[in-house]
Design a protein around this motif. Structure first.
Motif: not given
Length: 388
Positions: A240-255
């Motif tokens: 588990v610790n060998s994963n330097k990055i575990e998550n990325i964030n996907i986002y959507a914005v409406y203005e």
């Protein structure tokens, strides 16, 4: 003393005798310590669910007001939605760690249960020994009583002195006192057994159970199994610790602004520049290596202990056989001496001496039987025969 003896006899004779197997099953089911330890498995399962669950999304809302230099002011707003997304392979690694945590908790409970069975069995052997010694003391008292009765008859007939008769009386009184003292020890061992078992009622437990070495096709010592489970947990943690990055964030914005609408979507990717989890990975790796060394050391220690127990068992059985042969001769000689003493052909001291030797031989046999039972209990624990 007599009151204590009577209390213990009434306690153990007035209740229905339970076999050791039934007593052990009841103790395992009722013991609060084992029940508490079993809850650790459920706790570990919940911890695993925490580890593998997905992160919650986040929702952002924003209201804005536009105030132009000319004209009336207008409102605008924006809404954003962000969802952390676990990278490929991280979920499998975390699932593996969750399973390792559960396995560690399961083997820890099995280890505690095996130790409980081992220790309660050892306490039972001490209880059984005290009960057998108490029974032997009663036999010694009866023999002393018989000799005293013969001495009184011979004294009344004038064939022995009052001093000789008093010697047999003292021997009888000492045998009686020893029996009462042994009843105290038997009483103590009985309640110590019940206290450790944690049962909620008094039970009369049969003392004749004989422990046998169970045949096993697979060596599964509970201590080694627990160390090995911790090693696997450390390996899973390292993955588990060998994963330097575990998550990325996907986002959507409406203005929405007074004169336009804007839709945006994107991805936030953490950069593993400073915190690469190298230290965490190294710690888990070192923990795994420590466990391997502990397993190696424990295997060597247990192998030596098994060899010792095997040799001890062989010697104990040999000595037991010798004492049983001696006892046969002593019993025959005691009968001859008792018959001879009735007709004044045997000296009182000789009769007392052979009686004491016979009782001593029986005590040695009880000690050897106890040692053989303890030997079997420890052997079964080492081999992992208590790991149900």
């Amino acid at each position: 003393m007599k009151k204590i003896l009577l209390t213990f006899i009434l306690l153990t004779a007035g209740l229905y005798a339970e076999s050791f197997e039934k007593f052990l099953d009841y103790a395992v089911q009722q013991n609060a310590y084992l029940k508490s330890s079993a809850l650790s498995i459920d706790q570990a399962d919940e911890e695993g669910k925490i580890l593998t669950r997905y992160k919650n999304p986040s929702l952002g809302l924003e209201v804005s007001q536009f105030s132009p230099d000319i004209g009336s002011s207008e409102n605008g707003y924006s809404a954003s939605y962000t969802q952390p997304l676990r990278l490929w392979g991280v979920g499998d690694d975390k699932k593996g760690l969750a399973e390792a945590i559960n396995s560690s908790a399961t083997t820890l409970f099995a280890r505690k249960k095996a130790k409980f069975i081992r220790d309660i069995s050892l306490l039972y052997t001490e209880y059984a020994k005290q009960k057998m010694l108490l029974s032997l003391s009663n036999e010694a008292k009866e023999i002393a009583s018989k000799i005293y009765a013969i001495s009184q008859a011979r004294y009344d007939s004038g064939t022995i002195s009052r001093g000789k008769m008093l010697q047999s009386k003292i021997a009888y009184e000492m045998a009686e006192a020893k029996k009462e003292a042994l009843s105290i020890s038997a009483n103590q061992s009985y309640y110590q057994l019940l206290k450790y078992a944690g049962v909620d009622r008094q039970m009369n437990i049969d003392e004749k159970y004989e422990f046998k070495i169970m045949t096993t096709s697979q060596y599964n010592n509970p201590d080694i199994a627990y160390i090995n489970a911790n090693k696997n947990r450390a390996i899973a943690q390292a993955k588990v610790n060998s994963n330097k990055i575990e998550n990325i964030n996907i986002y959507a914005v409406y203005e929405k602004e007074p004169d336009q609408r804007i839709v945006r979507a994107g991805v936030d990717i953490p950069l593993a520049l400073f915190n690469t989890k190298s230290q965490e990975k190294q710690i888990a790796t070192l923990e795994s290596k420590k466990s391997e060394l502990l397993i190696k050391n424990e295997n060597k220690r247990l192998s030596i202990e098994l060899t010792r127990l095997q040799k001890e068992r062989t010697m104990l059985k040999k000595v037991e056989s010798q004492y049983k042969n001696v006892l046969i001769s002593e019993l025959e000689l005691l009968k001859m001496f008792e018959d001879g003493y009735k007709i004044a052909n045997i000296n009182l001291l000789e009769l007392q001496d052979i009686k004491n030797k016979m009782i001593a031989s029986k005590k040695h046999i009880i000690d050897i039987k106890t040692a053989l039972n303890k030997n079997a209990i420890l052997t079964n624990y080492i081999q992992g025969n208590y790991n149900e």
